[in-house]
Motif scaffolding. Structure first.
Motif, short mmCIF file in Angstrom:
data_model
loop_
_atom_site.label_atom_id
_atom_site.label_comp_id
_atom_site.label_asym_id
_atom_site.label_seq_id
_atom_site.Cartn_x
_atom_site.Cartn_y
_atom_site.Cartn_z
N LEU A 1 6.56 7.40 3.29
CA LEU A 1 6.06 6.13 2.76
C LEU A 1 7.21 5.23 2.32
O LEU A 1 7.14 4.01 2.47
CB LEU A 1 5.09 6.37 1.61
CG LEU A 1 3.73 6.95 2.01
CD1 LEU A 1 2.95 7.37 0.77
CD2 LEU A 1 2.93 5.96 2.82
N LEU B 1 8.58 3.70 5.44
CA LEU B 1 7.65 2.64 5.87
C LEU B 1 7.83 1.39 5.00
O LEU B 1 7.96 0.28 5.52
CB LEU B 1 6.21 3.16 5.77
CG LEU B 1 5.11 2.22 6.23
CD1 LEU B 1 5.18 2.01 7.73
CD2 LEU B 1 3.76 2.77 5.83
N PHE B 2 7.86 1.59 3.69
CA PHE B 2 8.04 0.48 2.76
C PHE B 2 9.36 -0.24 3.02
O PHE B 2 9.43 -1.47 3.01
CB PHE B 2 7.99 1.00 1.31
CG PHE B 2 8.50 0.02 0.30
CD1 PHE B 2 7.73 -1.07 -0.06
CD2 PHE B 2 9.74 0.18 -0.28
CE1 PHE B 2 8.19 -1.99 -0.99
CE2 PHE B 2 10.21 -0.72 -1.21
CZ PHE B 2 9.43 -1.81 -1.57
N THR C 1 0.84 -1.21 0.00
CA THR C 1 0.00 0.00 0.00
C THR C 1 0.87 1.25 0.00
O THR C 1 0.56 2.23 -0.70
CB THR C 1 -0.94 -0.01 1.22
OG1 THR C 1 -1.74 -1.20 1.17
CG2 THR C 1 -1.84 1.21 1.23
N ALA C 2 1.94 1.23 0.77
CA ALA C 2 2.85 2.38 0.81
C ALA C 2 3.44 2.66 -0.56
O ALA C 2 3.51 3.82 -0.99
CB ALA C 2 3.96 2.14 1.84
N MET D 1 2.60 5.98 -2.72
CA MET D 1 3.75 6.79 -3.12
C MET D 1 3.77 6.99 -4.63
O MET D 1 4.06 8.09 -5.12
CB MET D 1 5.04 6.12 -2.65
CG MET D 1 6.27 6.97 -2.87
SD MET D 1 7.76 6.24 -2.22
CE MET D 1 7.78 4.67 -3.00
#
Length: 175
Positions: free
Chosen positions: A55, A58-59, A22-23, A27
């Motif tokens: 993001l 996070l990824f 999702t990230a 992005m």
């Protein structure tokens, strides 16, 4: 007990994949919007770049934990492959212990970093605390530590098929 732990780790693993995926998708949508706003609309928005960077962090940290469990994380085995088969289990254990130490370091010092920067706010996003932007570091470290301990005590799970437990429960009810 082993099956329960594997099921819990399967859920954590799938959550990591979804969060990382999702990230990357968000992005990939934010960056073109920032370019469009700057060059077509003539007014660059200040939020796309810092959000895209967060993001990516996070990824990186959550995706790294998932790829470690899947056995897809970068591994340089040139040295260990050349060792005699008698040494390979010992070196593998050493590597797992070093991975646990790194994951523990990321967790402890990542929490300290988040706490130290909690009262600071990002200049480009004044409502967002800097400590939140660093949160993927200790979270990713903790999840990686869980997967390292899983590998040490329950074996390598990278070749085991992860079962979608919701479908499994539905099929049990149908029978």
């Amino acid at each position: 007990m082993k099956n329960l732990l594997l099921r819990i780790n399967d859920v954590i693993y799938q959550a990591c994949i979804w969060v990382a995926g999702t990230a990357i998708v968000v992005m990939a949508l934010i960056i073109p919007w920032g370019i469009f706003a700057r060059y077509v609309l003539g007014s660059g928005a200040g939020w796309p770049e810092p959000i895209a960077i967060m993001l990516m962090v996070l990824f990186t940290f959550i995706g790294a934990a998932a790829s470690y469990r899947a056995g897809a994380h970068m591994a340089v085995t040139t040295f260990t492959d050349r060792l005699s088969p008698a040494w390979q289990p010992s070196i593998s254990l050493l590597v797992q212990l070093l991975m646990a130490a790194i994951a523990l370091f990321m967790t402890i010092w990542g929490i300290k970093l988040c706490a130290a920067t909690w009262n600071q706010f990002m200049s480009t996003l004044p409502t967002l605390r800097v400590g939140i932007s660093y949160a993927p570091i200790p979270v990713g470290g903790f999840i990686t530590l869980i997967f390292v301990l899983e590998r040490l005590f329950l074996g390598d799970q990278s070749h085991r098929r992860v079962v979608n437990f919701e479908l499994l429960e539905d099929s049990k009810e149908a029978v």
